[in-house]
Design a protein around this motif. Structure first.
Motif, PDB file in Angstrom:
ATOM      1  N   VAL A 138       0.786  -1.211   0.108  1.00 23.45           N
ATOM      2  CA  VAL A 138      -0.145  -0.097   0.072  1.00 23.45           C
ATOM      3  C   VAL A 138       0.815   1.335  -0.114  1.00 23.45           C
ATOM      4  N   ALA A 139       0.160   2.291  -0.572  1.00 23.46           N
ATOM      5  CA  ALA A 139       0.942   3.783  -0.517  1.00 23.46           C
ATOM      6  C   ALA A 139       0.083   4.257   0.326  1.00 23.46           C
ATOM      7  N   LEU A 140       0.332   5.572   0.793  1.00 24.13           N
ATOM      8  CA  LEU A 140      -0.254   6.540   1.709  1.00 24.13           C
ATOM      9  C   LEU A 140      -0.556   7.833   1.114  1.00 24.13           C
ATOM     10  N   VAL A 141      -1.484   8.446   0.891  1.00 23.18           N
ATOM     11  CA  VAL A 141      -1.563   9.873  -0.134  1.00 23.18           C
ATOM     12  C   VAL A 141      -1.943  10.862   0.915  1.00 23.18           C
ATOM     13  N   TYR A 142      -1.304  11.925   1.060  1.00 22.43           N
ATOM     14  CA  TYR A 142      -1.646  13.358   1.681  1.00 22.43           C
ATOM     15  C   TYR A 142      -2.043  14.167   0.905  1.00 22.43           C
ATOM     16  N   ASP A 143      -3.422  14.748   0.714  1.00 22.86           N
ATOM     17  CA  ASP A 143      -3.541  15.743  -0.152  1.00 22.86           C
ATOM     18  C   ASP A 143      -3.551  17.004   0.470  1.00 22.86           C
ATOM     19  N   ALA A 148       1.155  20.933  -2.716  1.00 17.87           N
ATOM     20  CA  ALA A 148       0.909  19.436  -3.521  1.00 17.87           C
ATOM     21  C   ALA A 148       0.649  18.301  -2.688  1.00 17.87           C
ATOM     22  N   PRO A 149       0.288  17.169  -3.183  1.00 21.03           N
ATOM     23  CA  PRO A 149       0.170  15.821  -2.373  1.00 21.03           C
ATOM     24  C   PRO A 149       1.358  15.387  -1.994  1.00 21.03           C
ATOM     25  N   HIS A 150       1.426  14.533  -1.016  1.00 20.95           N
ATOM     26  CA  HIS A 150       2.723  13.796  -0.536  1.00 20.95           C
ATOM     27  C   HIS A 150       2.319  12.430  -0.514  1.00 20.95           C
ATOM     28  N   VAL A 151       3.236  11.617  -1.074  1.00 17.82           N
ATOM     29  CA  VAL A 151       2.727  10.022  -1.139  1.00 17.82           C
ATOM     30  C   VAL A 151       3.897   9.361  -0.664  1.00 17.82           C
ATOM     31  N   THR A 185      -1.911   9.036 -12.882  1.00 19.87           N
ATOM     32  CA  THR A 185      -2.855   9.667 -13.426  1.00 19.87           C
ATOM     33  C   THR A 185      -3.825  10.496 -12.512  1.00 19.87           C
ATOM     34  N   PRO A 186      -3.986  10.250 -11.354  1.00 22.58           N
ATOM     35  CA  PRO A 186      -4.792  11.295 -10.636  1.00 22.58           C
ATOM     36  C   PRO A 186      -3.919  12.438 -10.058  1.00 22.58           C
ATOM     37  N   LEU A 187      -2.625  12.323  -9.663  1.00 26.67           N
ATOM     38  CA  LEU A 187      -2.051  13.103  -9.017  1.00 26.67           C
ATOM     39  C   LEU A 187      -1.051  14.228  -9.947  1.00 26.67           C
ATOM     40  N   PRO A 188      -0.680  15.256  -9.654  1.00 32.40           N
ATOM     41  CA  PRO A 188       0.097  16.379 -10.271  1.00 32.40           C
ATOM     42  C   PRO A 188       1.708  15.992 -10.458  1.00 32.40           C
ATOM     43  N   ASP A 189       2.457  16.668 -11.396  1.00 33.62           N
ATOM     44  CA  ASP A 189       3.811  16.464 -11.267  1.00 33.62           C
ATOM     45  C   ASP A 189       4.351  16.832  -9.936  1.00 33.62           C
ATOM     46  N   GLU A 190       3.960  17.845  -9.365  1.00 36.69           N
ATOM     47  CA  GLU A 190       4.335  18.343  -7.956  1.00 36.69           C
ATOM     48  C   GLU A 190       4.336  17.326  -6.886  1.00 36.69           C
ATOM     49  N   THR A 191       3.548  16.167  -7.114  1.00 40.42           N
ATOM     50  CA  THR A 191       3.503  15.376  -6.126  1.00 40.42           C
ATOM     51  C   THR A 191       4.872  14.835  -5.430  1.00 40.42           C
TER      52      THR A 191
END
Length: 218
Positions: A138-143, A148-151, A185-191
């Motif tokens: 699993v990965a965890l995504v903080y929006d 930017a998001p952090h994964v 696909t769902p997350l931006p380049d800045e992630t």
């Protein structure tokens, strides 16, 4: 100190300070794993991602405020060598991907599925199931509402490629497919990407190479 994402075994932790969350990254041996301590600024509640090794190092990082939750990104032993000691010392709730839970010797209190949410204080982390490196990674995504998001990707995505699938072509196709569909696909380049070993990266730095990774098969 400016956060660089470059930590080494035996060296100090680095803190990435966001508006609502403080992310502390430390490297532990002998496999040079990264462990991440997340602290909600509003409540002070803490969550650890991968109690990989060196329980003393991790418990010092956690400090006197305790630990609410520990998430194990996948079942490979180098990511849970300190889990039993950390849980015994803190009483933390344990989480891991449902398909990997049986391979982790410390019982999993909360099995995770794709789309679940893990909370640390007021902060929410979205669960992304990334199959291929292991069945239940699993990965965890903080929006981050302020940026930017952090994964936190465990061993599923690194600078330069996806995780090791040990020459299994089907597992590689599964992993790169999930990484593309559920992260790129769902997350931006800045992630911002925080991997299970080594330095941080971003989706933007890795996105141009997806075709190369598919062509080489690893």
């Amino acid at each position: 100190m400016t956060y660089s994402g470059k930590v080494r075994v035996g060296g100090p932790a680095e803190a990435h300070e966001l508006g609502e969350l403080i992310i502390s990254k430390v490297a532990v041996g002998p496999m040079e794993n990264n462990a991440y301590l997340l602290r909600c600024r509003e409540t002070g509640e803490q969550l650890l991602i991968d109690a990989a090794a060196e329980p003393g190092t991790l418990l010092r990082l956690i400090g006197p405020d305790g630990l609410r939750t520990v998430v194990t990104t996948h079942q490979h032993p180098d990511h849970w060598q300190a889990l039993a000691e950390v849980v015994a010392a803190t009483g933390a709730l344990t989480c891991a991907g449902r398909e990997d839970a049986a391979g982790i010797p410390v019982p999993t209190d909360a099995p995770l599925d794709d789309g679940d949410v893990v909370r640390v204080g007021r902060v929410e982390l979205g669960v992304r199931h990334l199959r291929g490196h292991t069945p239940g990674s699993v990965a965890l995504v903080y929006d981050d509402p302020d940026g930017a998001p952090h994964v936190f990707t465990g061993d599923s995505l690194f600078p330069g490629g996806v995780g090791n699938t040990r020459g299994d072509a089907a597992a590689f196709q599964q992993l790169i497919g999930d990484v593309e569909e559920r992260l790129f696909t769902p997350l931006p380049d800045e992630t911002w990407i925080y991997p299970g070993h080594g330095d941080d990266t971003s989706l933007g730095a890795e996105r141009p190479h997806l075709g190369e990774w598919r062509a080489r098969g690893w």
